[in-house]
Motif scaffolding. Sequence first.
Motif, PDB file in Angstrom:
ATOM      1  N   VAL A  31       8.271  12.092  -8.120  1.00  0.00           N
ATOM      2  CA  VAL A  31       8.213  11.652  -9.522  1.00  0.00           C
ATOM      3  C   VAL A  31       9.000  10.364  -9.702  1.00  0.00           C
ATOM      4  CG1 VAL A  31       8.908  12.210 -11.888  1.00  0.00           C
ATOM      5  CG2 VAL A  31       7.814  13.946 -10.475  1.00  0.00           C
ATOM      6  N   LEU A  32      10.202  10.325  -9.142  1.00  0.00           N
ATOM      7  CA  LEU A  32      11.041   9.135  -9.284  1.00  0.00           C
ATOM      8  C   LEU A  32      10.436   7.930  -8.567  1.00  0.00           C
ATOM      9  CD1 LEU A  32      14.685  10.514  -9.010  1.00  0.00           C
ATOM     10  CD2 LEU A  32      13.516   9.619 -11.021  1.00  0.00           C
ATOM     11  N   SER A  33       9.697   8.155  -7.499  1.00  0.00           N
ATOM     12  CA  SER A  33       9.029   7.043  -6.818  1.00  0.00           C
ATOM     13  C   SER A  33       8.003   6.401  -7.739  1.00  0.00           C
ATOM     14  CB  SER A  33       8.348   7.547  -5.536  1.00  0.00           C
ATOM     15  OG  SER A  33       9.305   7.982  -4.589  1.00  0.00           O
ATOM     16  N   ARG A  34       7.254   7.223  -8.470  1.00  0.00           N
ATOM     17  CA  ARG A  34       6.291   6.681  -9.438  1.00  0.00           C
ATOM     18  C   ARG A  34       7.008   5.970 -10.578  1.00  0.00           C
ATOM     19  NH1 ARG A  34       3.990  10.335 -12.153  1.00  0.00           N
ATOM     20  NH2 ARG A  34       4.831  12.254 -11.288  1.00  0.00           N
ATOM     21  N   VAL A  35       8.121   6.535 -11.020  1.00  0.00           N
ATOM     22  CA  VAL A  35       8.910   5.909 -12.082  1.00  0.00           C
ATOM     23  C   VAL A  35       9.406   4.543 -11.638  1.00  0.00           C
ATOM     24  CG1 VAL A  35      11.063   6.055 -13.383  1.00  0.00           C
ATOM     25  CG2 VAL A  35       9.604   8.064 -13.192  1.00  0.00           C
ATOM     26  N   ALA A  67      -1.275  -4.224  -5.004  1.00  0.00           N
ATOM     27  CA  ALA A  67      -1.552  -2.869  -4.519  1.00  0.00           C
ATOM     28  C   ALA A  67      -2.721  -2.868  -3.528  1.00  0.00           C
ATOM     29  CB  ALA A  67      -1.854  -1.955  -5.702  1.00  0.00           C
ATOM     30  N   TYR A  68      -3.803  -3.566  -3.879  1.00  0.00           N
ATOM     31  CA  TYR A  68      -4.947  -3.630  -2.972  1.00  0.00           C
ATOM     32  C   TYR A  68      -4.576  -4.338  -1.673  1.00  0.00           C
ATOM     33  CZ  TYR A  68      -8.766  -1.736  -5.802  1.00  0.00           C
ATOM     34  OH  TYR A  68      -9.602  -0.896  -6.484  1.00  0.00           O
ATOM     35  N   THR A  69      -3.795  -5.399  -1.780  1.00  0.00           N
ATOM     36  CA  THR A  69      -3.371  -6.113  -0.573  1.00  0.00           C
ATOM     37  C   THR A  69      -2.552  -5.209   0.331  1.00  0.00           C
ATOM     38  OG1 THR A  69      -3.326  -8.218  -1.768  1.00  0.00           O
ATOM     39  CG2 THR A  69      -2.092  -8.091   0.293  1.00  0.00           C
ATOM     40  N   ALA A  70      -1.590  -4.510  -0.248  1.00  0.00           N
ATOM     41  CA  ALA A  70      -0.750  -3.602   0.541  1.00  0.00           C
ATOM     42  C   ALA A  70      -1.592  -2.507   1.189  1.00  0.00           C
ATOM     43  CB  ALA A  70       0.330  -2.988  -0.353  1.00  0.00           C
ATOM     44  N   ALA A  71      -2.569  -1.988   0.453  1.00  0.00           N
ATOM     45  CA  ALA A  71      -3.424  -0.924   0.986  1.00  0.00           C
ATOM     46  C   ALA A  71      -4.245  -1.419   2.175  1.00  0.00           C
ATOM     47  CB  ALA A  71      -4.344  -0.402  -0.117  1.00  0.00           C
ATOM     48  N   LEU A  72      -4.846  -2.600   2.028  1.00  0.00           N
ATOM     49  CA  LEU A  72      -5.677  -3.145   3.107  1.00  0.00           C
ATOM     50  C   LEU A  72      -4.843  -3.504   4.337  1.00  0.00           C
ATOM     51  CD1 LEU A  72      -8.012  -5.391   0.925  1.00  0.00           C
ATOM     52  CD2 LEU A  72      -8.696  -3.348   2.189  1.00  0.00           C
ATOM     53  N   MET A 225       4.752  -0.698  -3.795  1.00  0.00           N
ATOM     54  CA  MET A 225       5.496   0.553  -3.955  1.00  0.00           C
ATOM     55  C   MET A 225       4.564   1.684  -4.394  1.00  0.00           C
ATOM     56  SD  MET A 225       8.687  -1.148  -6.018  1.00  0.00           S
ATOM     57  CE  MET A 225       9.388   0.397  -6.602  1.00  0.00           C
ATOM     58  N   TRP A 226       3.652   1.354  -5.311  1.00  0.00           N
ATOM     59  CA  TRP A 226       2.700   2.344  -5.814  1.00  0.00           C
ATOM     60  C   TRP A 226       1.820   2.884  -4.683  1.00  0.00           C
ATOM     61  CZ3 TRP A 226       2.464   4.817 -10.296  1.00  0.00           C
ATOM     62  CH2 TRP A 226       1.271   5.458 -10.674  1.00  0.00           C
ATOM     63  N   VAL A 227       1.357   1.980  -3.821  1.00  0.00           N
ATOM     64  CA  VAL A 227       0.500   2.381  -2.705  1.00  0.00           C
ATOM     65  C   VAL A 227       1.297   3.176  -1.669  1.00  0.00           C
ATOM     66  CG1 VAL A 227      -0.816   1.487  -0.739  1.00  0.00           C
ATOM     67  CG2 VAL A 227      -1.157   0.537  -3.017  1.00  0.00           C
ATOM     68  N   ALA A 228       2.527   2.766  -1.404  1.00  0.00           N
ATOM     69  CA  ALA A 228       3.355   3.486  -0.441  1.00  0.00           C
ATOM     70  C   ALA A 228       3.555   4.936  -0.867  1.00  0.00           C
ATOM     71  CB  ALA A 228       4.706   2.788  -0.284  1.00  0.00           C
ATOM     72  N   GLN A 229       3.653   5.172  -2.177  1.00  0.00           N
ATOM     73  CA  GLN A 229       3.839   6.519  -2.679  1.00  0.00           C
ATOM     74  C   GLN A 229       2.526   7.299  -2.741  1.00  0.00           C
ATOM     75  OE1 GLN A 229       6.188   8.599  -3.330  1.00  0.00           O
ATOM     76  NE2 GLN A 229       4.837  10.131  -4.248  1.00  0.00           N
TER      77      GLN A 229
END
Length: 320
Positions: A31-35, A67-72, A225-229
């Motif tokens: 939860v805190l990671s999303r926050v 986010a898309y860049t990190a994901a790819l 950070m969003w993608v990592a979580q």
Amino acid sequence: MKDRSSSIIALVVVLALVAVPLVLPADTANVLSRVLALALLAVSLDLLVGVSGMPSLGHAAPFGVGAYTAALVTRDIDAFAPVPLLAAVVTGGIFAVVTGVLMVRTKGTYFLMLTLAIAELTHVLAQRWDSLTGGTNGLYGIPSITLAPGGEAVTLAGMRYWWILLVFLVGFVIVWWTSRSLLGRSLRGLRDNEERMGSLGYDTFRLKLAVYAIAGAVAGAAGSMWVAQNRFVSPADLGFEVSAMALLAVVLGGRGRLWGAVLGAAIVTIVRDDIGALLGGRGPLLLGLVFIVAVYLLPRGFAGTDWRGMLIRRTQEEKA
């Protein structure tokens, strides 16, 4: 004395956040990671809204691009955590520069609506570019990050949370330093009276473009950070709702108060996702009520309210 007290409080808060995985369940770390991801996005937006006077309704665009860049990069190139992070920062910053060249020439309502238009165009592009973004299905099955080159994938929620916390702290310090630097003072002057700054010889276009690029790069970091979580990204992460949630966090926390944006992000995330889930999915309705109450009772936000003065006045009234 006040600065020393603030430093002590900040240190205590950081130590408490570091200790979370050691004393609380893994769900709390998730939860805190999303926050923290939304908080860094809100802090970068506050650099525009509160410090520079550039209200944006499209800040989800550099966030989603990052986010898309990190994901790819994580999926196709290298899952070593700093690699997708740096890639997201660079693409978020470049996106902000390219689009900002057009947007920062405007101001007020025109700037607000142009940021929204750019974000919506980016959202539509993400939906239709199936070969790169996965279209409406998004990108899923993204590998977990690693904390060493060629190392094992991170599977523990606590380890992933510590990485996300580290990125948040670095990003927050960068925005805080920017707001306190000579550039930050110039941006406050720009916010208060752009015409006067121009008459004093400041290049207002370059100032606005510089802060827009910094905010975009930090938003890109928040996207990584969003993608990592979540290990998933979709066009919804570029949508208006994300921009609105970030702006709501800034308003609730208090514009121009960076730590207030963090508090606002925590309120938005917990009320919408966690408390809302307990109320049958009525999180957005509850969040709207919280916003209405906050606007009327705390027009300057939580961080901008003089709580000490309010307490003193109330005590004096009770004694009288």
